[in-house]
Design a protein around this motif. Sequence first.
Motif, PDB file in Angstrom:
ATOM      1  N   SER A 144       0.875  -1.172   0.000  1.00 16.56           N
ATOM      2  CA  SER A 144       0.000   0.000   0.000  1.00 16.56           C
ATOM      3  C   SER A 144       0.907   1.214   0.000  1.00 16.56           C
ATOM      4  O   SER A 144       1.804   1.332   0.847  1.00 16.56           O
ATOM      5  N   VAL A 145       0.692   2.123  -0.963  1.00 17.39           N
ATOM      6  CA  VAL A 145       1.537   3.307  -1.095  1.00 17.39           C
ATOM      7  C   VAL A 145       0.684   4.549  -0.865  1.00 17.39           C
ATOM      8  O   VAL A 145      -0.344   4.734  -1.534  1.00 17.39           O
ATOM      9  N   ASP A 146       1.115   5.376   0.059  1.00 13.84           N
ATOM     10  CA  ASP A 146       0.449   6.637   0.378  1.00 13.84           C
ATOM     11  C   ASP A 146       1.006   7.722  -0.543  1.00 13.84           C
ATOM     12  O   ASP A 146       2.121   8.200  -0.354  1.00 13.84           O
ATOM     13  N   ARG A 147       0.248   8.109  -1.556  1.00  8.97           N
ATOM     14  CA  ARG A 147       0.741   9.067  -2.547  1.00  8.97           C
ATOM     15  C   ARG A 147       1.065  10.422  -1.917  1.00  8.97           C
ATOM     16  O   ARG A 147       1.998  11.104  -2.347  1.00  8.97           O
ATOM     17  N   VAL A 148       0.342  10.822  -0.890  1.00 15.72           N
ATOM     18  CA  VAL A 148       0.561  12.117  -0.251  1.00 15.72           C
ATOM     19  C   VAL A 148       1.932  12.163   0.422  1.00 15.72           C
ATOM     20  O   VAL A 148       2.604  13.195   0.428  1.00 15.72           O
ATOM     21  N   ALA A 149       2.398  11.038   0.952  1.00 16.45           N
ATOM     22  CA  ALA A 149       3.721  10.979   1.584  1.00 16.45           C
ATOM     23  C   ALA A 149       4.836  11.294   0.594  1.00 16.45           C
ATOM     24  O   ALA A 149       5.929  11.695   0.994  1.00 16.45           O
ATOM     25  N   PHE A 150       4.564  11.147  -0.701  1.00 16.26           N
ATOM     26  CA  PHE A 150       5.549  11.428  -1.739  1.00 16.26           C
ATOM     27  C   PHE A 150       5.326  12.786  -2.394  1.00 16.26           C
ATOM     28  O   PHE A 150       5.936  13.092  -3.413  1.00 16.26           O
ATOM     29  N   GLY A 151       4.441  13.595  -1.828  1.00 17.37           N
ATOM     30  CA  GLY A 151       4.181  14.916  -2.381  1.00 17.37           C
ATOM     31  C   GLY A 151       3.207  14.915  -3.542  1.00 17.37           C
ATOM     32  O   GLY A 151       3.042  15.926  -4.216  1.00 17.37           O
ATOM     33  N   VAL A 152       2.535  13.804  -3.783  1.00 16.57           N
ATOM     34  CA  VAL A 152       1.531  13.718  -4.844  1.00 16.57           C
ATOM     35  C   VAL A 152       0.181  13.952  -4.167  1.00 16.57           C
ATOM     36  O   VAL A 152      -0.528  13.020  -3.813  1.00 16.57           O
ATOM     37  N   SER A 153      -0.122  15.231  -3.954  1.00 15.75           N
ATOM     38  CA  SER A 153      -1.272  15.559  -3.105  1.00 15.75           C
ATOM     39  C   SER A 153      -2.390  16.296  -3.824  1.00 15.75           C
ATOM     40  O   SER A 153      -3.373  16.681  -3.195  1.00 15.75           O
ATOM     41  N   ALA A 154      -2.290  16.498  -5.127  1.00 15.68           N
ATOM     42  CA  ALA A 154      -3.343  17.190  -5.869  1.00 15.68           C
ATOM     43  C   ALA A 154      -4.623  16.360  -5.901  1.00 15.68           C
ATOM     44  O   ALA A 154      -4.598  15.143  -5.752  1.00 15.68           O
ATOM     45  N   SER A 155      -5.731  17.023  -6.079  1.00 15.88           N
ATOM     46  CA  SER A 155      -7.062  16.410  -6.253  1.00 15.88           C
ATOM     47  C   SER A 155      -7.528  15.599  -5.060  1.00 15.88           C
ATOM     48  O   SER A 155      -8.155  14.555  -5.213  1.00 15.88           O
ATOM     49  N   ARG A 156      -7.245  16.094  -3.863  1.00 13.14           N
ATOM     50  CA  ARG A 156      -7.778  15.398  -2.686  1.00 13.14           C
ATOM     51  C   ARG A 156      -9.297  15.388  -2.764  1.00 13.14           C
ATOM     52  O   ARG A 156      -9.917  16.352  -3.162  1.00 13.14           O
ATOM     53  N   GLY A 157      -9.889  14.298  -2.390  1.00 17.43           N
ATOM     54  CA  GLY A 157     -11.332  14.141  -2.471  1.00 17.43           C
ATOM     55  C   GLY A 157     -11.763  13.542  -3.802  1.00 17.43           C
ATOM     56  O   GLY A 157     -12.713  12.781  -3.861  1.00 17.43           O
ATOM     57  N   MET A 158     -11.067  13.894  -4.874  1.00 13.52           N
ATOM     58  CA  MET A 158     -11.374  13.324  -6.187  1.00 13.52           C
ATOM     59  C   MET A 158     -10.579  12.045  -6.428  1.00 13.52           C
ATOM     60  O   MET A 158     -10.986  11.205  -7.211  1.00 13.52           O
ATOM     61  N   THR A 159      -9.437  11.927  -5.770  1.00 11.09           N
ATOM     62  CA  THR A 159      -8.541  10.797  -5.980  1.00 11.09           C
ATOM     63  C   THR A 159      -8.171  10.197  -4.637  1.00 11.09           C
ATOM     64  O   THR A 159      -7.855  10.928  -3.702  1.00 11.09           O
ATOM     65  N   GLY A 160      -8.180   8.887  -4.541  1.00  9.38           N
ATOM     66  CA  GLY A 160      -7.830   8.221  -3.300  1.00  9.38           C
ATOM     67  C   GLY A 160      -6.403   8.494  -2.877  1.00  9.38           C
ATOM     68  O   GLY A 160      -5.533   8.766  -3.697  1.00  9.38           O
ATOM     69  N   ARG A 161      -6.155   8.412  -1.600  1.00  2.93           N
ATOM     70  CA  ARG A 161      -4.828   8.687  -1.052  1.00  2.93           C
ATOM     71  C   ARG A 161      -3.884   7.500  -1.207  1.00  2.93           C
ATOM     72  O   ARG A 161      -2.693   7.670  -1.422  1.00  2.93           O
ATOM     73  N   HIS A 162      -4.405   6.288  -1.084  1.00 10.57           N
ATOM     74  CA  HIS A 162      -3.561   5.089  -1.106  1.00 10.57           C
ATOM     75  C   HIS A 162      -3.754   4.299  -2.399  1.00 10.57           C
ATOM     76  O   HIS A 162      -4.868   4.132  -2.876  1.00 10.57           O
ATOM     77  N   LEU A 163      -2.647   3.812  -2.911  1.00  7.11           N
ATOM     78  CA  LEU A 163      -2.660   2.933  -4.078  1.00  7.11           C
ATOM     79  C   LEU A 163      -2.347   1.534  -3.596  1.00  7.11           C
ATOM     80  O   LEU A 163      -1.412   1.327  -2.819  1.00  7.11           O
ATOM     81  N   GLY A 164      -3.117   0.571  -4.042  1.00  6.25           N
ATOM     82  CA  GLY A 164      -2.793  -0.829  -3.823  1.00  6.25           C
ATOM     83  C   GLY A 164      -1.917  -1.267  -4.979  1.00  6.25           C
ATOM     84  O   GLY A 164      -2.371  -1.299  -6.126  1.00  6.25           O
ATOM     85  N   VAL A 165      -0.662  -1.551  -4.711  1.00 11.66           N
ATOM     86  CA  VAL A 165       0.319  -1.855  -5.765  1.00 11.66           C
ATOM     87  C   VAL A 165       0.608  -3.348  -5.756  1.00 11.66           C
ATOM     88  O   VAL A 165       0.813  -3.947  -4.700  1.00 11.66           O
ATOM     89  N   THR A 166       0.658  -3.934  -6.962  1.00 13.14           N
ATOM     90  CA  THR A 166       1.026  -5.341  -7.131  1.00 13.14           C
ATOM     91  C   THR A 166       2.189  -5.422  -8.103  1.00 13.14           C
ATOM     92  O   THR A 166       2.143  -4.836  -9.183  1.00 13.14           O
ATOM     93  N   LEU A 167       3.233  -6.126  -7.690  1.00 10.60           N
ATOM     94  CA  LEU A 167       4.394  -6.360  -8.556  1.00 10.60           C
ATOM     95  C   LEU A 167       4.426  -7.831  -8.919  1.00 10.60           C
ATOM     96  O   LEU A 167       4.369  -8.676  -8.035  1.00 10.60           O
ATOM     97  N   ASP A 168       4.494  -8.100 -10.198  1.00  8.96           N
ATOM     98  CA  ASP A 168       4.723  -9.452 -10.706  1.00  8.96           C
ATOM     99  C   ASP A 168       6.040  -9.355 -11.457  1.00  8.96           C
ATOM    100  O   ASP A 168       6.100  -8.756 -12.543  1.00  8.96           O
TER     101      ASP A 168
END
Length: 174
Positions: A144-168
Amino acid sequence: MDAKPDHATTTPRPGHYLLDPDRSAVTFTMKSVFGLAPVRGSFAIGSGTADVAEPLGESRAHAVIEAGSFRTGSAKRDEHVRSPRFLDTEAHPLITFVSAHGDRADPAVLAGTLTVRGVEQPVELTIERAQVSAGEFTVRATASVDRVAFGVSASRGMTGRHLGVTLDVTFVRS
């Protein structure tokens, strides 16, 4: 309840391995439009290495993801996310992961540092599946990656804060 992989039979031989970008992928899921609609997408993996050691906790991994390869199937959204408001791929073309060195109590967790937009944050990858064959191994891991922790904070409310990431990812012995 998810079963953890059997590391006794899924541990590759010690050595240096190269990531095969043609057989590897990074996908993600996040919520958008006030958290209601799921958005799925992917990034291309540019390169990577794994140095498998004995004991396994001394192993190292490194991966490079091309930030500009962000794709969700919506050209307009993808262009917007690559812009300076979000990933700023022109100024920060690479996303990197470097594993931490040291023995971990849980072999199903790979801790490391993820760098996005020049911002480093700790991340833990949970190994869900590992398959070893002659001269290569494939791993599925999630985080789980918190985009806001990386400074990707635009569009709060329109875009979720956490990304569920899968690596294969597939690594081939070099």
